[in-house]
Write an enzyme that holds these catalytic residues in place. Structure first.
Site, PDB file in Angstrom:
ATOM      1  N   SER A 114      -6.954  -3.205 -10.407  1.00 58.58           N
ATOM      2  CA  SER A 114      -7.252  -4.483 -11.048  1.00 58.58           C
ATOM      3  C   SER A 114      -7.464  -4.350 -12.551  1.00 58.58           C
ATOM      4  O   SER A 114      -6.586  -3.906 -13.265  1.00 58.58           O
ATOM      5  CB  SER A 114      -8.461  -5.112 -10.347  1.00 58.58           C
ATOM      6  OG  SER A 114      -8.671  -6.409 -10.815  1.00 58.58           O
ATOM      7  N   HIS A 115      -8.656  -4.666 -13.014  1.00 58.45           N
ATOM      8  CA  HIS A 115      -8.968  -4.712 -14.442  1.00 58.45           C
ATOM      9  C   HIS A 115      -9.501  -3.382 -14.949  1.00 58.45           C
ATOM     10  O   HIS A 115      -9.872  -3.290 -16.117  1.00 58.45           O
ATOM     11  CB  HIS A 115     -10.004  -5.805 -14.663  1.00 58.45           C
ATOM     12  CG  HIS A 115     -11.154  -5.647 -13.712  1.00 58.45           C
ATOM     13  ND1 HIS A 115     -11.026  -5.921 -12.365  1.00 58.45           N
ATOM     14  CD2 HIS A 115     -12.401  -5.178 -13.884  1.00 58.45           C
ATOM     15  CE1 HIS A 115     -12.165  -5.647 -11.748  1.00 58.45           C
ATOM     16  NE2 HIS A 115     -13.019  -5.192 -12.644  1.00 58.45           N
ATOM     17  N   ASP A 278      -5.337 -10.005 -16.098  1.00 60.27           N
ATOM     18  CA  ASP A 278      -5.780  -8.619 -15.957  1.00 60.27           C
ATOM     19  C   ASP A 278      -4.676  -7.691 -15.463  1.00 60.27           C
ATOM     20  O   ASP A 278      -3.508  -8.090 -15.362  1.00 60.27           O
ATOM     21  CB  ASP A 278      -6.998  -8.555 -15.032  1.00 60.27           C
ATOM     22  CG  ASP A 278      -6.615  -8.764 -13.576  1.00 60.27           C
ATOM     23  OD1 ASP A 278      -5.642  -9.492 -13.330  1.00 60.27           O
ATOM     24  OD2 ASP A 278      -7.288  -8.204 -12.687  1.00 60.27           O
ATOM     25  N   ASP A 280      -3.585  -6.482 -12.599  1.00 59.86           N
ATOM     26  CA  ASP A 280      -2.707  -6.865 -11.489  1.00 59.86           C
ATOM     27  C   ASP A 280      -2.436  -8.364 -11.422  1.00 59.86           C
ATOM     28  O   ASP A 280      -1.870  -8.857 -10.437  1.00 59.86           O
ATOM     29  CB  ASP A 280      -3.281  -6.366 -10.162  1.00 59.86           C
ATOM     30  CG  ASP A 280      -4.635  -6.967  -9.847  1.00 59.86           C
ATOM     31  OD1 ASP A 280      -5.367  -7.292 -10.798  1.00 59.86           O
ATOM     32  OD2 ASP A 280      -4.965  -7.130  -8.655  1.00 59.86           O
ATOM     33  N   ASP A 282      -4.344 -11.100 -11.159  1.00 65.67           N
ATOM     34  CA  ASP A 282      -5.060 -12.104 -10.372  1.00 65.67           C
ATOM     35  C   ASP A 282      -6.195 -12.769 -11.148  1.00 65.67           C
ATOM     36  O   ASP A 282      -6.687 -13.820 -10.747  1.00 65.67           O
ATOM     37  CB  ASP A 282      -5.545 -11.531  -9.028  1.00 65.67           C
ATOM     38  CG  ASP A 282      -6.421 -10.307  -9.183  1.00 65.67           C
ATOM     39  OD1 ASP A 282      -6.630  -9.839 -10.323  1.00 65.67           O
ATOM     40  OD2 ASP A 282      -6.895  -9.810  -8.138  1.00 65.67           O
ATOM     41  N   ARG A 283      -6.616 -12.151 -12.254  1.00 61.48           N
ATOM     42  CA  ARG A 283      -7.692 -12.774 -13.043  1.00 61.48           C
ATOM     43  C   ARG A 283      -7.127 -13.538 -14.226  1.00 61.48           C
ATOM     44  O   ARG A 283      -6.007 -13.273 -14.672  1.00 61.48           O
ATOM     45  CB  ARG A 283      -8.640 -11.719 -13.584  1.00 61.48           C
ATOM     46  CG  ARG A 283      -9.375 -10.988 -12.504  1.00 61.48           C
ATOM     47  CD  ARG A 283     -10.384 -10.049 -13.106  1.00 61.48           C
ATOM     48  NE  ARG A 283     -11.147  -9.430 -12.025  1.00 61.48           N
ATOM     49  CZ  ARG A 283     -12.350  -8.908 -12.158  1.00 61.48           C
ATOM     50  NH1 ARG A 283     -12.930  -8.916 -13.340  1.00 61.48           N
ATOM     51  NH2 ARG A 283     -12.976  -8.375 -11.141  1.00 61.48           N
ATOM     52  N   LYS A 377      -6.679 -14.583  -5.653  1.00 64.76           N
ATOM     53  CA  LYS A 377      -6.836 -15.304  -6.899  1.00 64.76           C
ATOM     54  C   LYS A 377      -5.556 -15.126  -7.704  1.00 64.76           C
ATOM     55  O   LYS A 377      -4.793 -14.191  -7.472  1.00 64.76           O
ATOM     56  CB  LYS A 377      -8.072 -14.849  -7.648  1.00 64.76           C
ATOM     57  CG  LYS A 377      -8.193 -13.371  -7.884  1.00 64.76           C
ATOM     58  CD  LYS A 377      -9.583 -13.072  -8.416  1.00 64.76           C
ATOM     59  CE  LYS A 377      -9.783 -11.597  -8.656  1.00 64.76           C
ATOM     60  NZ  LYS A 377     -10.710 -10.986  -7.707  1.00 64.76           N
TER      61      LYS A 377
HETATM   62  C1  G1P Z   1     -15.594  -7.472  -8.854  1.00 68.47           C
HETATM   63  C2  G1P Z   1     -15.958  -8.905  -9.105  1.00 68.47           C
HETATM   64  C3  G1P Z   1     -15.587  -9.755  -7.914  1.00 68.47           C
HETATM   65  C4  G1P Z   1     -14.100  -9.573  -7.602  1.00 68.47           C
HETATM   66  C5  G1P Z   1     -13.782  -8.101  -7.449  1.00 68.47           C
HETATM   67  C6  G1P Z   1     -12.292  -7.874  -7.272  1.00 68.47           C
HETATM   68  O1  G1P Z   1     -16.291  -6.986  -7.734  1.00 68.47           O
HETATM   69  O2  G1P Z   1     -17.329  -9.050  -9.386  1.00 68.47           O
HETATM   70  O3  G1P Z   1     -15.876 -11.102  -8.188  1.00 68.47           O
HETATM   71  O4  G1P Z   1     -13.752 -10.242  -6.429  1.00 68.47           O
HETATM   72  O5  G1P Z   1     -14.213  -7.389  -8.597  1.00 68.47           O
HETATM   73  O6  G1P Z   1     -11.555  -8.333  -8.368  1.00 68.47           O
HETATM   74  P1  G1P Z   1     -17.652  -6.124  -7.844  1.00 68.47           P
HETATM   75  O7  G1P Z   1     -17.367  -4.958  -8.737  1.00 68.47           O
HETATM   76  O8  G1P Z   1     -18.665  -7.038  -8.482  1.00 68.47           O
HETATM   77  O9  G1P Z   1     -17.988  -5.764  -6.426  1.00 68.47           O
HETATM   78 ZN    ZN Z   2      -7.306  -8.029 -10.653  1.00 69.12          ZN
END
Ligand code: G1P
Ligand code: ZN
Length: 544
Positions: A114-115, A278, A280, A282-283, A377
């Site tokens: 992800s990010h 981000d 991938d 989704d954000r 998302k």
């Molecule tokens: C984090 C974000 C959450 C999101 C997840 C995946 O998870 O807070 O909202 O769904 O990344 O993108 P966390 O690290 O808080 O468990």
């Molecule tokens: Zn992501």
């Protein structure tokens, strides 16, 4: 005949999926047999694999290509009938979700962290999505975890790597491989959701936008949709080429990591609209000229105005937000008479509500918003719905946000992250906090008095499954709230997240500085949880 090797392994003990799949440092994933063990556990646990179709793709980060080749050879060795894979190994998370649904696949494997940063020293991740297109439920991820601890070997085809650079057909043994344009199906879906004509007219009228793809997977999607199909000028999308290390950046669309975009949007000649996504895809981040739109506020605006987009013209069935997301969307739901749900953190909890038709829109404070079009998302989707709202309302993004606050009030909001703290310290803090909850109601901290305090437990209204200990929430009589939880996506130590908010109904006080408004809430959170004393930290690592 393609030969199948069965390779013996000693199981790993650290392959428990978190909020969003298995996420670790690249070096961990590069250990011999590590990827193979986790993938074999997935393939062992999903039902109906023989002859089935799987979708595979990732965000292009370092190790993406190697992992995909391994997965293809293992899928063939385990009897998968067909794999649909994005050219170049690329597919955004929402694009995978869409392909699983559209092609009626059994599921999909997404390679992404992800990010989180990429590159040899960065992070990598693998997650499995099920046939509705959304993340695997906890029952499956726990079964996969159990399997990783007990399996004794994995199956892999002895075959050369498959060329994935352009769309076409390939095979390993009896398994067909369909290499698809990563963008085509997704772009086509977007045309059915938002009013492309209205947005095209907006750009034709000189509307200026900046989209920062952060050298991650959304670049090709944003260029195709914004520049080619909607007519935004070339160069609207910046950092548009996905890079294995994201150009050394942290592909997290928040004011800290998208600082250049924020600076441009606050500058003298700011574009009319700014956005980012981000790693991938989704954000999303939404920035109006001179005004950052908090993700929780963006969700509320979308809930109020999404019916301006064709797909939502008949109104919404309901809305949902994760526990730590501000209550702004609840206020819209109450005003419009819509059902509103509060779920634990993570997209998997929304999937049942979407599938059952109980909600149309959902979102999280962590810059994730989505709808019933997929089961993830979707960053670019949110940006396009905003553009649709701007085009159809004829209003600037900042005016839309301010009018929203005037109508519903403003929930000032901030998240404080304490990263890489000692795991034992973090666990101790949460344990003591939980133990103290019963004694908190009625006590005052600074100017705030605790109304209620509990540890959030969620009973899924669709399947009745119960998820406990999902975060400590403390409500104050002054309409303020603090939520404490530990991250489930970090890769070293523990990350404590403290979510802070305070409601302000009066339009005359909607232009205040967020940190100033929230200072008493921050002080109360500190007094209650003793973060400084326990962690030795005098300030959060990241404030968003
Ligand atoms: C984090 C974000 C959450 C999101 C997840 C995946 O998870 O807070 O909202 O769904 O990344 O993108 P966390 O690290 O808080 O468990
Ligand atoms: Zn992501």
């Amino acid at each position: 005949m393609t030969e199948i090797d069965t390779v013996s392994v000693t199981p790993f003990s650290d392959q428990r999926p978190g909020t969003s799949g298995l996420r670790k440092k690249v070096a961990v994933f590069r250990q011999p047999h590590y990827v193979e063990t986790f993938v074999q556990a997935i393939l062992d646990c999903v039902e109906g694999l023989a002859g089935a179709t799987l979708v595979v793709g990732g965000d292009g980060r370092f190790f993406n290509s190697e992992a995909i080749q391994t997965i293809l050879k293992m899928a063939a060795a385990n009897g998968v009938g067909r794999v649909i894979v994005g050219a170049g190994g690329l597919l955004s998370t929402p694009a995978v979700s869409n392909l699983i649904r559209r092609r009626k696949a059994l599921g999909g494997i997404i390679l992404s962290a992800s990010h989180n940063p990429g590159g040899p020293d960065g992070d990598f991740g693998i997650k499995y999505n099920v046939s509705h297109g959304g993340p695997a439920p906890e029952s499956l991820t726990e079964a996969v975890f159990a399997r990783t601890r007990s399996l004794s070997g994995y199956r892999i085809a002895r075959a050369p790597d498959v060329a994935l650079d352009k769309p076409g057909q390939a095979a390993i043994g009896a398994m067909a491989i369909e290499i698809v344009d990563p963008v085509a199906d997704y772009a086509q879906m977007m045309e059915t959701i938002v009013d492309f004509d209205a947005i095209r007219a907006l750009f034709a009228g000189g509307f200026r936008m900046r989209f920062d793809a952060m050298s991650a997977v959304t670049g090709p999607y944003a260029v195709e949709i914004l520049e080619r199909r909607l007519g935004a000028p070339a160069g609207t999308v910046i950092n548009a080429v996905p890079l294995p290390d994201f150009g050394g950046h942290h592909p997290d669309p928040n004011p800290v990591h998208a600082a250049d975009l924020i600076a441009e949007m606050n500058g003298p000649d700011a574009p009319d609209f700014g956005a980012a996504s981000d790693g991938d895809g989704d954000r999303n981040l939404i920035v109006a000229p001179g005004l950052f739109v908090a993700p929780s506020d963006s969700l509320a605006v979308l809930a109020a105005l999404a019916p301006l987009a064709p797909a939502y013209a008949d109104g919404l069935a309901g809305v949902a937000r994760s526990l730590p997301t501000s209550r702004a969307v609840d206020r819209v739901a109450a005003a419009l008479g819509l059902p509103a749900y509060e779920t634990p953190t993570g997209w998997k909890f929304f999937a049942n509500l979407l599938d059952a038709g109980r909600i149309t829109l959902c979102g999280e404070e962590s810059a994730g918003t989505g709808s019933n079009h997929v089961r993830e998302k979707d960053g670019l989707w949110a940006v396009l719905v905003w553009l649709n709202i701007i085009a159809r309302s004829g209003k600037r993004a900042d005016a839309i946000m301010r009018e929203h606050w005037s109508t519903y009030g403003r929930d000032y909001y901030s998240r404080h992250d304490y990263e890489e703290i000692d795991t034992a310290v973090a666990d101790g803090l949460m344990a003591d906090l939980r133990a103290s909850l019963g004694g908190l109601p009625g006590r005052s901290f600074g100017g705030l008095t605790v109304e209620s305090a509990d540890d959030f437990s969620y009973t899924d209204p669709v399947d009745g499954s119960v998820s406990q200990r999902q975060g400590v929430r403390i409500l104050f009589r002054e309409d303020a709230r603090v939520v404490f939880r530990l991250s489930g996506t970090g890769t070293s130590g523990a990350t404590l997240r403290v979510y802070l908010e305070r409601f302000e109904p009066h339009p005359g006080r909607h232009g205040l500085d967020t940190a100033t408004v929230l200072a008493p809430v921050v002080a109360a959170a500190e007094a209650i949880a003793q973060i400084g004393g326990r962690t030795g930290r005098t300030a959060p690592t990241v404030v968003t």
